[in-house]
Design a protein around this motif. Structure first.
Motif, PDB file in Angstrom:
ATOM      1  N   PRO A 373       0.866  -1.239   0.046  1.00 30.53           N
ATOM      2  CA  PRO A 373      -0.037   0.087   0.021  1.00 30.53           C
ATOM      3  C   PRO A 373       0.941   1.389   0.027  1.00 30.53           C
ATOM      4  O   PRO A 373       0.462   2.368  -0.769  1.00 30.53           O
ATOM      5  CB  PRO A 373      -0.882  -0.088   1.222  1.00 30.53           C
ATOM      6  N   GLU A 374       1.948   1.291   0.535  1.00 32.32           N
ATOM      7  CA  GLU A 374       2.946   2.259   0.651  1.00 32.32           C
ATOM      8  C   GLU A 374       3.239   2.744  -0.987  1.00 32.32           C
ATOM      9  O   GLU A 374       3.600   3.885  -1.173  1.00 32.32           O
ATOM     10  CB  GLU A 374       4.279   2.230   1.234  1.00 32.32           C
ATOM     11  N   ASP A 375       3.491   1.752  -1.756  1.00 32.83           N
ATOM     12  CA  ASP A 375       3.602   1.916  -3.162  1.00 32.83           C
ATOM     13  C   ASP A 375       2.620   2.385  -4.230  1.00 32.83           C
ATOM     14  O   ASP A 375       2.987   3.068  -5.317  1.00 32.83           O
ATOM     15  CB  ASP A 375       4.387   0.573  -3.651  1.00 32.83           C
ATOM     16  N   PHE A 376       1.428   2.262  -3.699  1.00 28.66           N
ATOM     17  CA  PHE A 376       0.284   2.615  -4.602  1.00 28.66           C
ATOM     18  C   PHE A 376       0.422   3.984  -5.280  1.00 28.66           C
ATOM     19  O   PHE A 376      -0.217   4.154  -6.202  1.00 28.66           O
ATOM     20  CB  PHE A 376      -0.955   2.112  -4.026  1.00 28.66           C
ATOM     21  N   GLY A 377       0.642   4.898  -4.362  1.00 25.37           N
ATOM     22  CA  GLY A 377       0.341   6.266  -4.820  1.00 25.37           C
ATOM     23  C   GLY A 377      -1.124   6.788  -4.570  1.00 25.37           C
ATOM     24  O   GLY A 377      -1.537   7.732  -5.073  1.00 25.37           O
ATOM     25  N   HIS A 378      -2.052   5.716  -4.325  1.00 24.24           N
ATOM     26  CA  HIS A 378      -3.420   6.107  -4.188  1.00 24.24           C
ATOM     27  C   HIS A 378      -3.898   5.799  -2.461  1.00 24.24           C
ATOM     28  O   HIS A 378      -3.581   4.922  -2.168  1.00 24.24           O
ATOM     29  CB  HIS A 378      -4.254   5.142  -4.954  1.00 24.24           C
ATOM     30  N   GLU A 379      -4.726   6.648  -2.025  1.00 27.35           N
ATOM     31  CA  GLU A 379      -5.239   6.338  -0.815  1.00 27.35           C
ATOM     32  C   GLU A 379      -6.514   5.588  -0.665  1.00 27.35           C
ATOM     33  O   GLU A 379      -7.319   5.775  -1.705  1.00 27.35           O
ATOM     34  CB  GLU A 379      -5.368   7.600  -0.152  1.00 27.35           C
ATOM     35  N   GLY A 380      -6.523   4.899   0.514  1.00 28.61           N
ATOM     36  CA  GLY A 380      -8.069   4.456   0.708  1.00 28.61           C
ATOM     37  C   GLY A 380      -7.782   2.799   0.445  1.00 28.61           C
ATOM     38  O   GLY A 380      -7.086   2.399  -0.224  1.00 28.61           O
ATOM     39  N   VAL A 381      -9.049   2.187   0.792  1.00 29.57           N
ATOM     40  CA  VAL A 381      -9.066   0.695   0.756  1.00 29.57           C
ATOM     41  C   VAL A 381      -8.917   0.099  -0.781  1.00 29.57           C
ATOM     42  O   VAL A 381      -8.029  -0.831  -1.088  1.00 29.57           O
ATOM     43  CB  VAL A 381     -10.535   0.276   1.262  1.00 29.57           C
ATOM     44  N   LEU A 382      -9.179   0.856  -1.798  1.00 29.72           N
ATOM     45  CA  LEU A 382      -9.037   0.360  -3.261  1.00 29.72           C
ATOM     46  C   LEU A 382      -8.060   1.158  -3.950  1.00 29.72           C
ATOM     47  O   LEU A 382      -8.194   1.277  -5.176  1.00 29.72           O
ATOM     48  CB  LEU A 382     -10.608   0.938  -3.825  1.00 29.72           C
ATOM     49  N   GLY A 383      -6.999   1.686  -2.989  1.00 28.23           N
ATOM     50  CA  GLY A 383      -5.916   2.208  -3.714  1.00 28.23           C
ATOM     51  C   GLY A 383      -5.172   1.193  -4.667  1.00 28.23           C
ATOM     52  O   GLY A 383      -4.655   1.565  -5.670  1.00 28.23           O
ATOM     53  N   GLY A 384      -5.171  -0.042  -4.231  1.00 28.96           N
ATOM     54  CA  GLY A 384      -4.433  -1.273  -5.094  1.00 28.96           C
ATOM     55  C   GLY A 384      -5.298  -1.536  -6.445  1.00 28.96           C
ATOM     56  O   GLY A 384      -4.590  -1.710  -7.478  1.00 28.96           O
ATOM     57  N   VAL A 385      -6.497  -1.283  -6.339  1.00 26.60           N
ATOM     58  CA  VAL A 385      -7.200  -1.330  -7.676  1.00 26.60           C
ATOM     59  C   VAL A 385      -6.801  -0.240  -8.663  1.00 26.60           C
ATOM     60  O   VAL A 385      -6.791  -0.393  -9.929  1.00 26.60           O
ATOM     61  CB  VAL A 385      -8.903  -1.201  -7.386  1.00 26.60           C
TER      62      VAL A 385
END
Length: 528
Positions: A373-385
């Protein structure tokens, strides 16, 4: 029966040859062996090109105790197998039939067990039955016409239907679920060798029939299977599920809802999040498919490009980089194809697939890097999506709607491939020469390059200039985990998260076994 472990056998040994070697271990005549069953078989290639099998076999003889005593051999023991047993059914009365969402391995095996125990489950699948789904997928590969509801990710059998049908698992199985799943695959039409080979696989062409036969068994036992039936909303009351909405209009009452939705049900994840089903982002892995000539892999693993009596060779490689990141191979497909596995318009994802014969000219594997999740660059539960979608949109763009392909030498030099070399892609779907490195953030592109160079030290020639990278491999596992307690229940009463999409499995076998676990939880609580 008596069990003999570490029994060495030639690649060409027949059943008669195995009996002869087993009899020697037991110090009896071959005529005394009434039955011989192979339990495990793995290839020993440490002294290639001299290859042999190492086996575990069970042997039926008269006067087992006497034979065991006479053998006086540490390799011989009494065979002990764990028999899979379902729990006793609970006392709570079900007012509605249990509903299972998703017909991948988790949903299929959950529904199969519930049907066998008399619960008459309703299995809903957003995609098509495997016969129609196959036509839709073939049409997509030929024309680029994508059906968002029925494709390589969605439809009967789940994402694994258009894969190698690999049945490897690292799950520590003390309850016998693994053997139970394999035996049911065989009963549904898979080759019996999956019961004992070290790295079993069914093959896409065979798996389609296996999936169909499992569906027909669920129906025969009193269950219902409905296709093109997507769960689009939940109906909740006092913190419990009371019904679901199907295809936005039908209301289907239920009090037990199994969510075996698969790792690509992004719209369903969003709906569940809105309905405050507890979930969290989780780490997963992304990367590319890498293709080499199968003869090169055979020579590396077997010591010969064209081995007799052996199928296409596989391999597994891992590396830990200086920065601490891991790069590893995943879902390796000997003699396989890279397939366009997209499920959303304007986004390209790839997967690997092999037929039972594994007879294409190339080997391919996913080479992937774990992201957090630290790599995603997107916040929130669906940041990986969101992170997955960014990569897939980039792949679609540089591949001009097809699968982007690049030579490894060009990947290293950050340049677009203008012409193929000695390796031509084995793909299902259109492809386009491109700069695959443009798909990734710098840290991922660098990690893949460094990992491949590390693998070249383990498999000499692995980093050959003409090896191909195809992108993007983004659907290795679910980007979220749906919370569940020790009774397999979510925070919403009656909802059972299940399988790979819920974050509790990683492949066909572990997903099927998780489906068994969830069925057991329902059985323990409710009466049929």
């Amino acid at each position: 029966m008596l069990r003999i472990t570490n029994l060495k056998a030639a690649i060409t040994d027949t059943e008669a040859g195995l009996k002869r070697k087993a009899a020697k271990q037991l110090r009896i005549s071959e005529k005394q062996i009434q039955e011989l069953v192979i339990r495990k078989r793995s290839l020993d290639a440490r002294k290639k090109p001299e290859l042999f099998y190492v086996m575990t076999v069970d042997v039926r003889v008269d006067q087992e105790e006497r034979v065991l005593k006479k053998a006086r051999n540490a390799q011989v023991s009494v065979a002990k197998d764990v028999l899979y047993r379902l729990p006793e059914s609970g006392e709570q009365q079900l007012k509605q039939r249990p509903v299972v969402i998703g017909s991948g391995p988790a949903g299929l095996f959950c529904a199969l067990l519930l049907a066998r125990e008399g619960y008459r489950p309703i299995l809903l699948e957003r995609g098509e039955c495997v016969e129609q789904r196959t036509e839709s997928v073939e049409r997509f590969w030929k024309t680029g016409e994508l059906d968002p509801a029925s494709n390589v990710q969605f439809g009967e059998g789940g994402a694994g239907t258009f894969s190698d049908g690999k049945l490897n698992t690292l799950v520590n199985d003390k309850q016998g679920r693994s053997k139970f799943v394999l035996e049911n695959f065989v009963a549904a039409g898979a080759d019996p060798d999956i019961l004992y080979v070290n790295k079993p696989h069914i093959g896409t062409d065979v798996l389609k029939n296996v999936v169909k036969n499992l569906r027909e068994e669920i129906i025969r036992l009193g269950g219902d299977v409905r296709f093109q039936s997507q769960m689009t909303d939940l109906v909740l009351e006092n913190g419990a599920v009371r019904a679901i909405r199907v295809n936005d209009d039908e209301i289907l009452p239920c009090e037990v809802l199994v969510l075996a939705i698969g790792h690509s049900a992004r719209d369903t994840f969003a709906m569940l999040h809105e309905r405050q089903l507890q979930m969290e982002p989780k780490s997963f892995a992304v990367g590319v498919r890498m293709e080499h000539p199968q003869t090169f892999i055979n020579a590396s693993q077997y010591g010969t490009e064209h081995p007799e009596h052996l199928g296409a060779a596989d391999y597994k490689v891992t590396a830990k980089l200086e920065n601490g990141r891991g790069v590893y191979s995943f879902c390796m497909c000997p003699g396989g194809y890279v397939v366009n596995a997209s499920s959303e318009a304007g986004r390209t994802a790839v997967n690997g697939m092999s037929y039972r014969a594994r007879d294409s000219r190339n080997a391919n594997t996913a080479l992937i890097v774990t992201v957090t999740p630290e790599d995603f660059g997107h916040e929130g539960v669906l940041g990986g999506v969101a992170f997955q979608r960014d990569l897939e949109e980039a792949a679609f763009r540089i591949g001009e709607g097809g699968i982007p392909v690049q030579r490894f030498e060009d990947f290293v030099h950050h340049r677009k491939t203008e012409q193929l070399g000695t390796v031509s892609p084995c793909v299902k779907g259109a492809y386009h020469l491109a700069n695959v490195r443009e798909i990734f953030p710098e840290f991922l592109g660098d990690a893949l390059e460094q990992g491949i160079c590390c693998f070249d030290k383990k498999i000499k020639g692995y980093a050959m200039p003409d090896a191909l990278l195809l992108g993007v491999e983004s659907r290795t596992s679910s980007p979220v985990r749906i919370s569940r307690d020790e009774e397999f229940l979510s925070n919403i009463k009656g909802i059972y998260p299940c399988g790979e999409g819920a974050g509790y499995a990683g492949g066909i076998m572990s997903a099927a076994m998780d489906g068994c676990k969830v069925a057991e939880a329902v059985i323990r609580k409710y009466r049929p």
